[in-house]
Design a protein around this motif. Structure first.
Motif, PDB file in Angstrom:
ATOM      1  N   HIS A 118       0.826  -1.211   0.000  1.00 34.69           N
ATOM      2  CA  HIS A 118       0.000   0.000   0.000  1.00 34.69           C
ATOM      3  C   HIS A 118       0.861   1.262   0.000  1.00 34.69           C
ATOM      4  CE1 HIS A 118      -3.154  -2.876   1.178  1.00 34.69           C
ATOM      5  NE2 HIS A 118      -3.970  -2.002   0.652  1.00 34.69           N
ATOM      6  N   TYR A 119       1.966   1.201   0.725  1.00 36.08           N
ATOM      7  CA  TYR A 119       2.874   2.359   0.739  1.00 36.08           C
ATOM      8  C   TYR A 119       3.420   2.635  -0.662  1.00 36.08           C
ATOM      9  CZ  TYR A 119       7.279   4.868   1.188  1.00 36.08           C
ATOM     10  OH  TYR A 119       8.314   5.737   1.001  1.00 36.08           O
ATOM     11  N   LEU A 120       3.854   1.584  -1.354  1.00 36.42           N
ATOM     12  CA  LEU A 120       4.430   1.768  -2.689  1.00 36.42           C
ATOM     13  C   LEU A 120       3.368   2.187  -3.706  1.00 36.42           C
ATOM     14  CD1 LEU A 120       6.964  -1.216  -2.772  1.00 36.42           C
ATOM     15  CD2 LEU A 120       7.431   1.220  -2.408  1.00 36.42           C
ATOM     16  N   LYS A 121       2.137   1.682  -3.549  1.00 33.60           N
ATOM     17  CA  LYS A 121       1.047   2.154  -4.410  1.00 33.60           C
ATOM     18  C   LYS A 121       0.816   3.643  -4.161  1.00 33.60           C
ATOM     19  CE  LYS A 121      -1.844   0.430  -6.667  1.00 33.60           C
ATOM     20  NZ  LYS A 121      -2.044   0.296  -8.150  1.00 33.60           N
ATOM     21  N   CYS A 124       3.433   5.605  -5.967  1.00 37.15           N
ATOM     22  CA  CYS A 124       3.122   5.701  -7.402  1.00 37.15           C
ATOM     23  C   CYS A 124       2.088   6.795  -7.645  1.00 37.15           C
ATOM     24  CB  CYS A 124       2.603   4.358  -7.923  1.00 37.15           C
ATOM     25  SG  CYS A 124       3.862   3.065  -8.053  1.00 37.15           S
ATOM     26  N   ALA A 125       1.045   6.799  -6.820  1.00 36.86           N
ATOM     27  CA  ALA A 125       0.008   7.823  -6.956  1.00 36.86           C
ATOM     28  C   ALA A 125       0.579   9.211  -6.690  1.00 36.86           C
ATOM     29  CB  ALA A 125      -1.141   7.523  -5.996  1.00 36.86           C
ATOM     30  N   TYR A 126       1.465   9.299  -5.700  1.00 35.76           N
ATOM     31  CA  TYR A 126       2.086  10.574  -5.353  1.00 35.76           C
ATOM     32  C   TYR A 126       2.915  11.115  -6.517  1.00 35.76           C
ATOM     33  CZ  TYR A 126       5.016  13.912  -2.800  1.00 35.76           C
ATOM     34  OH  TYR A 126       5.673  15.027  -2.378  1.00 35.76           O
ATOM     35  N   TYR A 137      -3.772   5.361   0.270  1.00 31.99           N
ATOM     36  CA  TYR A 137      -2.831   4.231   0.365  1.00 31.99           C
ATOM     37  C   TYR A 137      -1.896   4.391   1.569  1.00 31.99           C
ATOM     38  CZ  TYR A 137      -4.078   2.224  -4.182  1.00 31.99           C
ATOM     39  OH  TYR A 137      -4.729   1.612  -5.234  1.00 31.99           O
ATOM     40  N   PHE A 138      -1.396   5.602   1.793  1.00 33.18           N
ATOM     41  CA  PHE A 138      -0.504   5.831   2.933  1.00 33.18           C
ATOM     42  C   PHE A 138      -1.226   5.590   4.256  1.00 33.18           C
ATOM     43  CE2 PHE A 138       2.054   9.067   0.236  1.00 33.18           C
ATOM     44  CZ  PHE A 138       2.821   8.035  -0.287  1.00 33.18           C
ATOM     45  N   THR A 139      -2.502   5.993   4.299  1.00 32.00           N
ATOM     46  CA  THR A 139      -3.290   5.777   5.507  1.00 32.00           C
ATOM     47  C   THR A 139      -3.439   4.291   5.801  1.00 32.00           C
ATOM     48  OG1 THR A 139      -4.537   7.834   5.171  1.00 32.00           O
ATOM     49  CG2 THR A 139      -5.525   6.179   6.613  1.00 32.00           C
ATOM     50  N   THR A 140      -3.735   3.515   4.757  1.00 28.98           N
ATOM     51  CA  THR A 140      -3.873   2.066   4.927  1.00 28.98           C
ATOM     52  C   THR A 140      -2.562   1.449   5.383  1.00 28.98           C
ATOM     53  OG1 THR A 140      -5.575   1.973   3.196  1.00 28.98           O
ATOM     54  CG2 THR A 140      -4.479  -0.095   3.767  1.00 28.98           C
ATOM     55  N   ALA A 141      -1.451   1.887   4.784  1.00 27.16           N
ATOM     56  CA  ALA A 141      -0.136   1.355   5.164  1.00 27.16           C
ATOM     57  C   ALA A 141       0.150   1.624   6.639  1.00 27.16           C
ATOM     58  CB  ALA A 141       0.958   1.975   4.289  1.00 27.16           C
TER      59      ALA A 141
END
Length: 203
Positions: A118-121, A124-126, A137-141
Motif C-alpha cells: 500500500h505504501y508503494l502504491k 506511485c500515486a504521489y 494508500y498511505f493511511t492504509t499502510a
C-alpha cells in the motif's frame, strides 16, 4: 534457509561487482515481463523474489561488515531481508518508471498486499500527482503497520499538503506547538522522496 550466495550462483569470496553481475543476469532471465503469458509465470515470480532476497541480504551483510558463514546464515534466517520482494519496485519508483512499478504491484495477489504494498502504491500515486489516492494508500499502510517511520513520514507529508490546500496550513502554524513546523514538513518530504536506503546503491 538457502544460502543467498548459492541462490545467485557465486562464491562467498566473490567481489561486489561479481555479485552485482550475477544478480543482473538472473534478474533479466526471470523478470516477470518475460513470462507475461506463460504457464511458468508463477514459477518465475517466485524465483525473482528469491533472487531479490538473496541480493538484498548479501548487500546488508557486507554493509554491516558481517561477511558470510554461520553468522550470515543466522541473519538471513532471522528475517534480515524482510520486504525485499519489493526491491525492484522501489528501484522503478526511484527512477520514476511508474508504469513498470505499478505493473509489478498489480501482479501481486491480494493475499500478498502488505503494508509495504500500500505504501508503494501510494508512492506511485504521489509521483503521478494523485494526492487523494496517495493519501488513502498511505493511511492504509500506516494502519497496517503503525510503527513504520517511512510510512508515517509519507502520511504526514500528505496531511501537511492537504492542510495547506484546504487552508489549514496557516491556521495550524498560528497554533504554536499544536501544529506542524515547516521543518517537520520538509523532513517528511525528504524522507518520502528517498524511499529507502537500499535504493541508493542502485543495481
Amino acid at each position: 534457509m538457502t544460502n543467498p550466495y548459492e541462490v545467485l550462483g557465486v562464491s562467498e569470496t566473490a567481489t561486489d561487482d561479481e555479485i552485482k553481475s550475477a544478480y543482473r543476469k538472473l534478474a533479466k532471465k526471470y523478470h516477470p515481463d518475460n513470462y507475461a503469458n506463460s504457464p511458468l509465470a508463477d514459477v518465475a515470480e517466485q524465483k525473482m523474489k528469491e533472487i531479490n532476497e538473496a541480493y538484498d541480504t548479501i548487500n546488508q551483510w557486507r554493509q554491516k561488515g558481517k561477511g558470510s558463514g554461520s553468522t550470515g546464515s543466522s541473519s538471513y534466517a532471522s528475517g534480515g531481508a524482510a520486504n525485499s520482494q519489493f526491491y525492484n519496485i522501489r528501484i522503478y519508483i526511484q527512477r520514476n518508471m511508474i508504469d513498470q512499478a505499478e505493473q509489478m504491484l498489480d501482479s501481486i495477489p491480494v493475499s500478498g498486499r502488505s503494508a509495504e504494498w500500500h505504501y508503494l502504491k501510494g508512492m506511485c500515486a504521489y509521483r503521478r500527482g494523485w494526492s487523494e489516492q496517495a493519501f488513502s494508500y498511505f493511511t492504509t499502510a500506516c494502519n497496517m503497520n503503525p510503527n513504520n517511520t517511512e510510512y508515517r513520514a509519507a502520511l504526514n507529508n500528505m496531511q501537511s499538503q492537504r492542510a495547506y490546500n484546504y487552508g489549514g496550513f496557516n491556521q495550524s502554524n498560528m497554533q504554536g506547538d499544536a501544529g506542524c513546523s515547516v521543518c517537520d514538513i520538509c523532513s517528511a518530504i525528504m524522507c518520502t522522496d528517498c524511499l529507502c536506503s537500499c535504493c541508493r546503491s542502485g543495481c
